[in-house]
Write an enzyme that holds these catalytic residues in place. Structure first.
Site: not given
Ligand code: UT7
Length: 321
Positions: A111, A276, A246
């Site tokens: 990225c 992204n 980004h």
């Molecule tokens: O260019 C660089 C590339 N990557 C990035 O920039 C990623 C940066 N990170 C992020 O943008 C965020 O961390 C995410 C959007 C990927 C995730 O958001 P979060 O608020 O950090 O969620 P989390 O990973 O803490 O997950 C919270 C909950 C989990 O469930 P439990 O364990 O609390 O029951 C996940 O399993 O949300 C669940 N979850 C989803 N639920 C519905 C994860 N993905 C999804 C989804 N739909 N797509």
């Protein structure tokens, strides 16, 4: 004397995939994706090749710059997802666009690729080897996703953005950084079929990402990178006309905006439409901002990128068009 940006271009695949489309194939919802990321839809390659959209972005940038393919001395293509492992995308683009370019390189810095490509270009300008450079950032992350993994499949989109650089003094500062850490974000190479291989791991997942790990890294990297660039150049956050970051998550963009006490219009975003798009995200956004007439001569702009590597890149530009 380095370069200024004389033209911008972009191109997106025609296929739109909405959050509702994804919720039919994954256990997710529009509400979750929008509130956690800011993304509503993304574009995904269907009948086009990556070269098709990369070439269109490059053509648009040359047209916007009023330059002809014959005048381009160097082409840099930032990508981690080319149509072929070899030939490089830059080589294919040189042929497709009918460039004379003597210097032709791909840049794989995920990225952060756009800012790393600008860094490479600046060295060639400073060495007096080039007068005009075409930078194309083109990504087809849809090919590298694990479409069963809801935490990463919802984030990415495909797209291409490009700029033409010409000799001048628009570049005011540029800093790139890397720290080897593949644990939080990586995409494995292809499994070896060599009869002598003793265990290059079978690849069963594509984009492997610790979302929270990347999120924490990104928030502090962006804040630190922006404040260092502002202070080092004797500026204040108010002196910057636009921050082009980004497009990974609106929560990351907003945390930086709030940290520097800046209004929303100075942190433009298009993640809601494209997700992204890795290295292409900043040049696509720059093209939108440029074509909407929001940039004025002598405006100071900061580009800020972060991504796999881990890598970061920050660039202070004075708009000269
Ligand atoms: O260019 C660089 C590339 N990557 C990035 O920039 C990623 C940066 N990170 C992020 O943008 C965020 O961390 C995410 C959007 C990927 C995730 O958001 P979060 O608020 O950090 O969620 P989390 O990973 O803490 O997950 C919270 C909950 C989990 O469930 P439990 O364990 O609390 O029951 C996940 O399993 O949300 C669940 N979850 C989803 N639920 C519905 C994860 N993905 C999804 C989804 N739909 N797509």
């Amino acid at each position: 004397m380095s370069f200024y940006i004389s033209g911008t271009g972009s191109s997106l695949p025609k296929k739109k995939v909405t959050n509702d489309d994804l919720s039919k194939i994954l256990d997710t919802s529009d509400e979750w994706i929008t509130s956690r990321t800011g993304i509503s839809e993304r574009r995904v390659l269907s009948s086009e090749t990556l070269l098709d959209i990369a070439a269109e972005a490059g053509r648009n940038a040359m047209e916007n710059a009023g330059t002809s393919p014959a005048d381009i001395d160097m082409i840099l293509c930032a990508t981690l997802s080319g149509d072929f492992v070899t030939p490089s995308m830059s080589c294919l683009l040189k042929d497709r666009l009918g460039l004379n370019a003597k210097y032709v390189y791909d840049v794989n810095m995920a990225c952060s690729g756009f800012v790393f490509a600008l860094e490479m270009a600046s060295v060639y300008f400073d060495a007096g080897k080039v007068n005009r450079v075409l930078v194309v950032c083109a990504e087809a992350i849809s090919r590298l996703l694990d479409w069963n993994d809801r935490s990463s499949a919802i984030l990415f989109g495909d797209g291409a953005g490009a700029v033409v650089l010409e000799k001048g003094d628009g570049l005011k500062d540029l800093v790139v950084n890397t720290k080897a850490d593949s644990a939080v974000l990586h995409i494995s190479g292809v499994e070896s079929n060599s009869p002598f291989s003793e265990g290059y791991a079978k690849v069963d997942k594509r984009v492997v990402m610790d979302g929270q790990g990347v999120f924490i890294f990104a928030v502090s990297a962006i804040t630190d990178g922006l404040s260092t660039m502002i202070e080092k150049n004797g500026l204040t956050p108010d002196d910057i006309s636009m921050y082009l970051l980004h497009q990974a998550n609106t929560r990351i963009i907003n945390s930086a905006r709030k940290r520097f006490g800046q209004p929303e219009e100075k942190f433009p975003h298009n993640i809601e439409k494209y997700g992204n798009t890795s290295s292409a995200s900043i040049p696509i956004l720059l093209d939108e901002v440029n074509r909407s007439g929001k940039l004025k001569k002598n405006d100071k702009i900061i580009l800020g990128a972060f991504g796999a590597g881990l890598s970061t890149g920050f660039c202070l530009i004075e708009w000269q068009k």
